[in-house]
Design a protein around this motif. Structure first.
Motif, PDB file in Angstrom:
ATOM      1  N   ILE A  84       0.857  -1.193   0.000  1.00 52.18           N
ATOM      2  CA  ILE A  84       0.000   0.000   0.000  1.00 52.18           C
ATOM      3  C   ILE A  84       0.888   1.237   0.000  1.00 52.18           C
ATOM      4  CG2 ILE A  84      -1.526   1.402   1.471  1.00 52.18           C
ATOM      5  CD1 ILE A  84      -3.103  -0.828   0.302  1.00 52.18           C
ATOM      6  N   ARG A 121      -6.662   2.985   0.413  1.00 52.16           N
ATOM      7  CA  ARG A 121      -5.261   3.035   0.853  1.00 52.16           C
ATOM      8  C   ARG A 121      -5.140   3.832   2.157  1.00 52.16           C
ATOM      9  NH1 ARG A 121      -5.154   3.006  -4.711  1.00 52.16           N
ATOM     10  NH2 ARG A 121      -3.821   1.373  -5.619  1.00 52.16           N
ATOM     11  N   ALA A 122      -5.746   5.023   2.192  1.00 53.34           N
ATOM     12  CA  ALA A 122      -5.714   5.837   3.419  1.00 53.34           C
ATOM     13  C   ALA A 122      -6.375   5.086   4.574  1.00 53.34           C
ATOM     14  CB  ALA A 122      -6.413   7.170   3.178  1.00 53.34           C
ATOM     15  N   HIS A 142      -0.244   1.108  12.288  1.00 57.59           N
ATOM     16  CA  HIS A 142      -1.142   1.209  11.133  1.00 57.59           C
ATOM     17  C   HIS A 142      -0.403   1.483   9.830  1.00 57.59           C
ATOM     18  CE1 HIS A 142      -4.065   1.084  14.228  1.00 57.59           C
ATOM     19  NE2 HIS A 142      -3.765   2.267  14.695  1.00 57.59           N
ATOM     20  N   GLY A 182      -5.769  12.291   0.040  1.00 57.79           N
ATOM     21  CA  GLY A 182      -7.088  12.877   0.273  1.00 57.79           C
ATOM     22  C   GLY A 182      -8.249  12.241  -0.460  1.00 57.79           C
ATOM     23  N   THR A 208      -6.577   1.848   5.063  1.00 54.66           N
ATOM     24  CA  THR A 208      -5.729   0.770   5.592  1.00 54.66           C
ATOM     25  C   THR A 208      -4.527   1.312   6.368  1.00 54.66           C
ATOM     26  OG1 THR A 208      -4.387   0.610   3.575  1.00 54.66           O
ATOM     27  CG2 THR A 208      -6.337  -0.807   3.702  1.00 54.66           C
ATOM     28  N   CYS A 209      -4.221   2.601   6.208  1.00 57.94           N
ATOM     29  CA  CYS A 209      -3.140   3.229   6.971  1.00 57.94           C
ATOM     30  C   CYS A 209      -3.656   3.939   8.220  1.00 57.94           C
ATOM     31  CB  CYS A 209      -2.394   4.234   6.097  1.00 57.94           C
ATOM     32  SG  CYS A 209      -1.422   3.466   4.778  1.00 57.94           S
ATOM     33  N   GLY A 210      -4.960   3.784   8.511  1.00 51.74           N
ATOM     34  CA  GLY A 210      -5.506   4.395   9.725  1.00 51.74           C
ATOM     35  C   GLY A 210      -5.760   5.886   9.616  1.00 51.74           C
ATOM     36  N   LYS A 211      -5.808   6.409   8.383  1.00 53.65           N
ATOM     37  CA  LYS A 211      -6.043   7.854   8.208  1.00 53.65           C
ATOM     38  C   LYS A 211      -7.540   8.112   8.047  1.00 53.65           C
ATOM     39  CE  LYS A 211      -1.626   8.683   5.889  1.00 53.65           C
ATOM     40  NZ  LYS A 211      -0.940   9.281   4.718  1.00 53.65           N
ATOM     41  N   PRO A 212      -8.116   8.967   8.884  1.00 58.02           N
ATOM     42  CA  PRO A 212      -9.570   9.200   8.821  1.00 58.02           C
ATOM     43  C   PRO A 212      -9.950  10.201   7.741  1.00 58.02           C
ATOM     44  CG  PRO A 212      -8.634  10.444  10.618  1.00 58.02           C
ATOM     45  CD  PRO A 212      -7.481   9.688   9.987  1.00 58.02           C
ATOM     46  N   VAL A 213      -9.410  10.011   6.535  1.00 57.85           N
ATOM     47  CA  VAL A 213      -9.737  10.911   5.425  1.00 57.85           C
ATOM     48  C   VAL A 213     -10.250  10.131   4.214  1.00 57.85           C
ATOM     49  CG1 VAL A 213      -8.272  12.826   6.126  1.00 57.85           C
ATOM     50  CG2 VAL A 213      -7.284  10.981   4.776  1.00 57.85           C
TER      51      VAL A 213
END
Lengths: 257, 257
Positions: A179, B91-92, A196, B184, B94-99
């Motif tokens: 990713i 992708r975001a 994460h 984003g 799965t990286c734990g980004k809340p966007v």
């Protein structure tokens, strides 16, 4: 160890509280964006947040040094030095994205001993040091156990960081990783400390961008060095690699060679 | 206008509630990431969210068509068709980004009439249509009044979107804009509808990625077209430009030529 970080942890949290209170009124508000000499943006929010932190330090820790992004260096040969980036990710901040962060690092006799990453809009705080481990909002956090590049979640902020051969190196990493996520600034390192994200690779960071990262990443079980595998310091060029495990760091270093 | 969107707005919100409830347990949890035929990632969360939406539609609107990212097309020649991207920005996510965002578009006789962008972790919801305007969490929102490229906050998701000459075009935009922010996904368009971002330019989006965007952006006072200035439809190649004002759109189109 001839020092106790307990009070410093509490103070770092109060500094972050003050910075967050200064930042919040400006988030998603009409805001003038100035350009600094290095072409990076700055707003009243960056300045108000660093001033809020400095006011507390001047009052409570007048002998300590301060190394801040917006208002420069003060007494940096002191035993204790605070390294401040009031808003890391000012670009994201000016776009209304709640993934910027306040960074507070603390060095003792030149060695990084404590790091704090705070996201005030989401009330998310990561704090790490060599005495109390790494914590996300008070709970112990740790990096993932990812050792293979092909299974890694890789994040970096912007392609403009990389030029010439470096751009090809990052493209190789991007293609090989499971990713790839762009954007994020210091928030990527915080997510790495919580397991994460598995890998962050960046170029030409300033000392205030990375001073707070090492104590957190290392306390969370990860590895953070420069691109040649050396420990980071205020003398580093700012080429940073942070990985969840030593194996993943070595795999990534091989791609960067 | 021979239809009333009132009930559809309420239904779209219930669909987003159901998707959010399906997604939340998976956010920042251990999660297997599969790769689809087009090399994009998918998780149980994407599938659970789309299934939750489809269950409601099958029950309450059995005659309507559905065009979903994960489970394909159903009856898409119907008068009303729902276009779904359960997690835009996997992708975001799965990286734990809340966007990341849940996207719900609605077409009537082939024309996009309603669009919803939902961020379930932050409880942020944008909803736009031609009858009730654009709203962020229920309050009217509008795009900025930015008309000059040199003052624009420009966002796009990933450099991998752009190849060859397009990469040079995006580099020109990046250098000319006041602020450049990477990452984003659809969240950038939502922030544009609220006036925090001024321009988004992307390439090779799929229909489910952009069907929900046009009704929101246009209701908020902005412009969204393909790179030749034509309206978007399910036949579009997916090269998207969204701007706060017609003047800014024209300035950006000139850079892209």
């Amino acid at each position: 160890m001839d020092y106790d970080l307990t009070e410093f942890r509490a103070l770092a949290c109060r500094l972050a509280d003050a910075a967050g209170a200064a930042i919040k009124p400006y988030f998603r508000a009409q805001l003038d964006i100035q350009q600094k000499d290095d072409a990076s943006p700055v707003t009243l929010a960056d300045q108000a947040a660093e001033r809020a932190i400095r006011d507390i330090l001047h009052r409570e820790r007048p002998k300590d040094g301060i190394w801040g992004e917006e208002f420069g260096q003060h007494n940096i040969t002191a035993e204790w030095v605070w390294v401040l980036d009031p808003i890391d990710g000012t670009r994201a901040f000016t776009c209304g994205k709640p993934v910027f962060a306040t960074l507070i690092g603390l060095t003792y006799q030149g060695r990084s001993v404590l790091g704090l990453i705070d996201q005030p809009i989401l009330s998310e705080r990561w704090l790490g040091d060599c005495q109390n481990g790494a914590r996300f909002n008070g709970e112990i956090c740790k990096t993932s156990d990812c050792v293979e590049f092909q299974k890694a979640r890789f994040a970096t902020t912007a392609p403009e960081m990389f030029n010439g051969e470096d751009r090809a190196r990052i493209a190789r990493l991007t293609n090989a990783a499971k990713i790839m996520s762009w954007g994020g600034d210091a928030y990527n390192y915080a997510l790495l400390a919580s397991g994460h994200i598995d890998l962050v690779v960046e170029k030409c960071l300033k000392y205030h961008d990375f001073a707070a990262l090492a104590p957190l990443i290392e306390a969370a079980g990860g590895v953070i060095t420069d691109w040649s595998g050396q420990a980071l310091s205020h003398k580093s060029a700012g080429d940073v690699i942070a990985a969840a495990t030593p194996e993943l760091q070595q795999a990534a270093l091989a791609y960067l060679r």
